[in-house]
Design an enzyme around this catalytic site. Structure first.
Site, short mmCIF file in Angstrom:
data_model
loop_
_atom_site.label_atom_id
_atom_site.label_comp_id
_atom_site.label_asym_id
_atom_site.label_seq_id
_atom_site.Cartn_x
_atom_site.Cartn_y
_atom_site.Cartn_z
CG ASP A 166 -2.16 -0.96 1.21
OD1 ASP A 166 -1.91 -1.71 0.35
OD2 ASP A 166 -2.83 -0.89 2.02
CG ASP A 167 0.23 3.64 2.31
OD1 ASP A 167 -0.95 3.42 1.94
OD2 ASP A 167 0.52 3.84 3.68
CG HIS A 197 -4.51 2.83 -0.71
ND1 HIS A 197 -5.29 2.41 0.27
CD2 HIS A 197 -3.41 3.29 0.23
CE1 HIS A 197 -4.99 2.07 1.35
NE2 HIS A 197 -3.81 2.81 1.42
CG HIS A 212 -3.51 7.11 3.06
ND1 HIS A 212 -3.81 6.94 4.36
CD2 HIS A 212 -3.33 5.82 2.54
CE1 HIS A 212 -3.36 5.75 4.61
NE2 HIS A 212 -3.12 4.92 3.48
CE1 TYR A 216 -4.70 6.12 8.27
CE2 TYR A 216 -6.53 6.99 6.85
CZ TYR A 216 -5.22 7.06 7.56
OH TYR A 216 -4.64 8.25 7.20
CG HIS A 229 2.06 0.06 4.67
ND1 HIS A 229 1.85 -0.79 5.43
CD2 HIS A 229 1.16 0.78 4.13
CE1 HIS A 229 0.60 -0.64 5.74
NE2 HIS A 229 0.11 0.30 5.10
#
Ligand code: NI
Length: 272
Positions: free
Chosen positions: A89-90, A140, A144, A181, A235
């Site tokens: 992710d991210d 995603h 965020h 989250y 991540h």
């Protein structure tokens, strides 16, 4: 190969431009432009191709109607075979993500990257590498965002803008969302699936790598938590997470696990 073709197309363009007084693009550019034009992000005005009712299918997404999988969300897929989906992710991150891609490539492992729109726009070449090497890209959100704290229209914008960024970079539409989250309500899962076709992808193992517990801890948490059909979270923006991957992946391979992308894993649902 690509350079040669581009060069020859450019030559042809230069020659024809004088005669036809028209602009010329490579086949790739034309194909990308067509894809861009079919998607009208976050439209609320009711024109053709936009979101109208707020709960119906959005035809401008250009995705198979009904979306991916039978469920609105998945934290694992109930199968008995030792198959996992590794998710990151991210990102993308300008140095950590390419390093991770090298690690995955060396093991012929396909993963899923849940990218944020802002990073997708900054590093589109990394998204193209992901797709070229067989990985999947998921949505995603753009900033965020905490989906449970913003309005439905704000969620639509977050998802639409990121969808567009991924399509613009790669020509391939994302088919899943990971709510930042893991924050998403049942109601939101339902309408996001109905409008975007995206199931919400949660996870079965969270090593909390973002807290930087140390490379060996990240590895041991992922390896000990892996079960058939599992979705593992990590991540790719954190360097220690990348450091943990060679050992993590090699231990999981040694235990007999195989790796597929999230939509490939979902396609196995029902196999028991
Ligand atoms: Ni995230």
């Amino acid at each position: 190969m690509k350079t040669n073709r581009f060069f020859s197309v450019s030559l042809a363009c230069a020659f024809l431009a004088g005669i036809l007084a028209t602009s010329c693009k490579s086949p790739e550019e034309v194909a990308l432009k067509k894809r861009k034009n079919v998607f009208i992000a976050g439209s609320k005005t009711g024109e053709e191709g936009g979101n109208t009712a707020g709960t119906g299918w959005n035809p401008s997404l250009n995705l198979p109607r009904g979306g991916v999988g039978s469920q609105n969300s998945y934290s694992r897929v109930p199968i008995s075979e030792p198959i996992l989906a590794m998710t990151f992710d991210d990102g993308p991150h300008p140095t950590n993500t390419p390093r991770l891609l090298d690690i995955l490539k060396a093991r012929n492992i396909k993963a899923t990257f849940f990218v944020v729109g802002s990073n997708a726009r900054r590093y589109p070449h990394i998204l193209r590498r992901m797709v070229a090497e067989g990985h999947e890209i998921g949505n995603h959100t753009d900033s965020h965002a905490y989906l449970t704290k913003i309005s439905s229209d704000a969620i639509r914008r977050e998802l639409s803008v990121t969808h567009q960024a991924i399509v613009s970079a790669t020509g391939v539409a994302p088919r899943t969302v990971r709510p930042p989250y893991g924050a998403v309500t049942s109601e939101q899962k339902a309408w996001i699936k109905a409008e975007f076709g995206y199931p919400s992808i949660l996870w079965s193992v969270d090593p909390e790598d973002w807290k930087r517990p140390g490379v060996s801890v990240v590895t041991s948490r992922l390896v000990s938590g892996a079960r058939p059909g599992g979705i593992l979270l990590a991540h790719d923006i954190h360097s220690p997470t990348i450091d943990a991957m060679p050992s993590t992946l090699d231990q999981l391979l040694a235990k007999g696990f195989r790796f597929v992308t999230v939509t490939q894993l979902i396609s196995l649902e029902g196999r028991g």
